[in-house]
Design a protein around this motif. Sequence first.
Motif, PDB file in Angstrom:
ATOM      1  N   GLN A 166     -12.189  22.388 -44.967  1.00 57.53           N
ATOM      2  CA  GLN A 166     -10.847  22.709 -45.478  1.00 57.53           C
ATOM      3  C   GLN A 166      -9.870  21.594 -45.150  1.00 57.53           C
ATOM      4  OE1 GLN A 166     -10.428  26.465 -43.348  1.00 57.53           O
ATOM      5  NE2 GLN A 166     -10.091  27.498 -45.301  1.00 57.53           N
ATOM      6  N   THR A 167      -9.959  21.095 -43.934  1.00 60.60           N
ATOM      7  CA  THR A 167      -9.055  20.022 -43.504  1.00 60.60           C
ATOM      8  C   THR A 167      -9.216  18.802 -44.390  1.00 60.60           C
ATOM      9  OG1 THR A 167      -9.187  20.816 -41.224  1.00 60.60           O
ATOM     10  CG2 THR A 167      -8.388  18.560 -41.558  1.00 60.60           C
ATOM     11  N   LEU A 168     -10.450  18.378 -44.606  1.00 60.35           N
ATOM     12  CA  LEU A 168     -10.692  17.198 -45.448  1.00 60.35           C
ATOM     13  C   LEU A 168     -10.201  17.427 -46.869  1.00 60.35           C
ATOM     14  CD1 LEU A 168     -14.217  16.186 -44.154  1.00 60.35           C
ATOM     15  CD2 LEU A 168     -12.055  14.993 -43.753  1.00 60.35           C
ATOM     16  N   LEU A 169     -10.434  18.614 -47.398  1.00 58.16           N
ATOM     17  CA  LEU A 169      -9.983  18.914 -48.755  1.00 58.16           C
ATOM     18  C   LEU A 169      -8.464  18.847 -48.854  1.00 58.16           C
ATOM     19  CD1 LEU A 169     -10.761  19.739 -51.617  1.00 58.16           C
ATOM     20  CD2 LEU A 169     -10.644  22.116 -50.874  1.00 58.16           C
ATOM     21  N   HIS A 170      -7.765  19.486 -47.908  1.00 57.80           N
ATOM     22  CA  HIS A 170      -6.302  19.457 -47.935  1.00 57.80           C
ATOM     23  C   HIS A 170      -5.762  18.033 -47.786  1.00 57.80           C
ATOM     24  CE1 HIS A 170      -5.534  23.729 -48.110  1.00 57.80           C
ATOM     25  NE2 HIS A 170      -6.328  23.953 -47.088  1.00 57.80           N
ATOM     26  N   LEU A 171      -6.330  17.277 -46.858  1.00 57.20           N
ATOM     27  CA  LEU A 171      -5.857  15.902 -46.660  1.00 57.20           C
ATOM     28  C   LEU A 171      -6.108  15.038 -47.891  1.00 57.20           C
ATOM     29  CD1 LEU A 171      -6.909  15.308 -42.952  1.00 57.20           C
ATOM     30  CD2 LEU A 171      -4.600  15.695 -43.844  1.00 57.20           C
ATOM     31  N   LEU A 172      -7.251  15.199 -48.526  1.00 60.06           N
ATOM     32  CA  LEU A 172      -7.525  14.452 -49.761  1.00 60.06           C
ATOM     33  C   LEU A 172      -6.554  14.834 -50.867  1.00 60.06           C
ATOM     34  CD1 LEU A 172     -11.414  14.445 -49.880  1.00 60.06           C
ATOM     35  CD2 LEU A 172      -9.922  12.444 -49.788  1.00 60.06           C
ATOM     36  N   GLU A 173      -6.315  16.137 -51.036  1.00 61.64           N
ATOM     37  CA  GLU A 173      -5.392  16.589 -52.086  1.00 61.64           C
ATOM     38  C   GLU A 173      -3.992  16.037 -51.860  1.00 61.64           C
ATOM     39  OE1 GLU A 173      -5.787  20.833 -51.840  1.00 61.64           O
ATOM     40  OE2 GLU A 173      -7.404  20.877 -53.316  1.00 61.64           O
ATOM     41  N   GLN A 174      -3.501  16.146 -50.613  1.00 66.34           N
ATOM     42  CA  GLN A 174      -2.155  15.668 -50.325  1.00 66.34           C
ATOM     43  C   GLN A 174      -2.058  14.157 -50.454  1.00 66.34           C
ATOM     44  OE1 GLN A 174       0.558  17.665 -49.923  1.00 66.34           O
ATOM     45  NE2 GLN A 174      -0.960  19.180 -50.529  1.00 66.34           N
ATOM     46  N   GLY A 175      -3.086  13.462 -49.995  1.00 68.81           N
ATOM     47  CA  GLY A 175      -3.098  12.005 -50.129  1.00 68.81           C
ATOM     48  C   GLY A 175      -3.107  11.571 -51.580  1.00 68.81           C
ATOM     49  N   LEU A 176      -3.846  12.285 -52.410  1.00 68.50           N
ATOM     50  CA  LEU A 176      -3.867  11.962 -53.834  1.00 68.50           C
ATOM     51  C   LEU A 176      -2.498  12.175 -54.468  1.00 68.50           C
ATOM     52  CD1 LEU A 176      -7.318  13.370 -54.965  1.00 68.50           C
ATOM     53  CD2 LEU A 176      -6.572  10.987 -55.001  1.00 68.50           C
ATOM     54  N   HIS A 177      -1.813  13.229 -54.073  1.00 67.95           N
ATOM     55  CA  HIS A 177      -0.471  13.466 -54.613  1.00 67.95           C
ATOM     56  C   HIS A 177       0.453  12.292 -54.290  1.00 67.95           C
ATOM     57  CE1 HIS A 177      -0.992  17.454 -56.178  1.00 67.95           C
ATOM     58  NE2 HIS A 177      -1.448  17.911 -55.025  1.00 67.95           N
ATOM     59  N   VAL A 178       0.356  11.784 -53.082  1.00 71.51           N
ATOM     60  CA  VAL A 178       1.204  10.657 -52.685  1.00 71.51           C
ATOM     61  C   VAL A 178       0.908   9.441 -53.552  1.00 71.51           C
ATOM     62  CG1 VAL A 178       1.678   8.995 -50.845  1.00 71.51           C
ATOM     63  CG2 VAL A 178       1.557  11.440 -50.324  1.00 71.51           C
ATOM     64  N   TYR A 179      -0.361   9.132 -53.732  1.00 72.87           N
ATOM     65  CA  TYR A 179      -0.711   7.933 -54.487  1.00 72.87           C
ATOM     66  C   TYR A 179      -0.542   8.108 -55.986  1.00 72.87           C
ATOM     67  CZ  TYR A 179      -2.112   5.456 -50.381  1.00 72.87           C
ATOM     68  OH  TYR A 179      -2.086   4.809 -49.170  1.00 72.87           O
ATOM     69  N   GLU A 180      -0.776   9.303 -56.497  1.00 72.72           N
ATOM     70  CA  GLU A 180      -0.572   9.532 -57.927  1.00 72.72           C
ATOM     71  C   GLU A 180       0.904   9.442 -58.296  1.00 72.72           C
ATOM     72  OE1 GLU A 180      -4.328  12.454 -58.979  1.00 72.72           O
ATOM     73  OE2 GLU A 180      -2.437  13.343 -58.361  1.00 72.72           O
ATOM     74  N   ASP A 181       1.763   9.889 -57.401  1.00 68.53           N
ATOM     75  CA  ASP A 181       3.212   9.852 -57.649  1.00 68.53           C
ATOM     76  C   ASP A 181       3.833   8.576 -57.095  1.00 68.53           C
ATOM     77  OD1 ASP A 181       3.034  12.320 -58.839  1.00 68.53           O
ATOM     78  OD2 ASP A 181       3.594  13.412 -57.029  1.00 68.53           O
ATOM     79  N   GLU A 182       2.993   7.646 -56.636  1.00 68.76           N
ATOM     80  CA  GLU A 182       3.448   6.380 -56.057  1.00 68.76           C
ATOM     81  C   GLU A 182       4.425   6.596 -54.915  1.00 68.76           C
ATOM     82  OE1 GLU A 182       4.603   3.522 -58.988  1.00 68.76           O
ATOM     83  OE2 GLU A 182       2.990   4.137 -60.330  1.00 68.76           O
TER      84      GLU A 182
END
Length: 92
Positions: A30-46
């Motif tokens: 769960q931790t890895l999934l949440h961190l990946l999702e949040q990290g992707l949001h940061v990079y997708e939204d620059e």
Amino acid sequence: MTDIVLRDVDDILADRIRRVGDRRGWDMPQTLLHLLEQGLHVYEDEGAVRFDSDESDVLQQALEALREVPDDPGYSLIGRIRPPPGREDAGA
């Protein structure tokens, strides 16, 4: 769902990931999934920070309330720019 496997992760990074999960009561997947999702949001939204309409409205109301704080030598001056001598219109 695809398994998430991290290889060759240094001990410090692994410990940081583990601590995030522990604080939130998540197991490692769960931790890895949440961190990946949040990290992707940061990079997708620059890295842009965006508020939903409710958050935006609350922030706007808070800013307007702060404008109503009377002048005093302390907190009300935080973030306010005093006009330079001879220029009373600056900062207005």
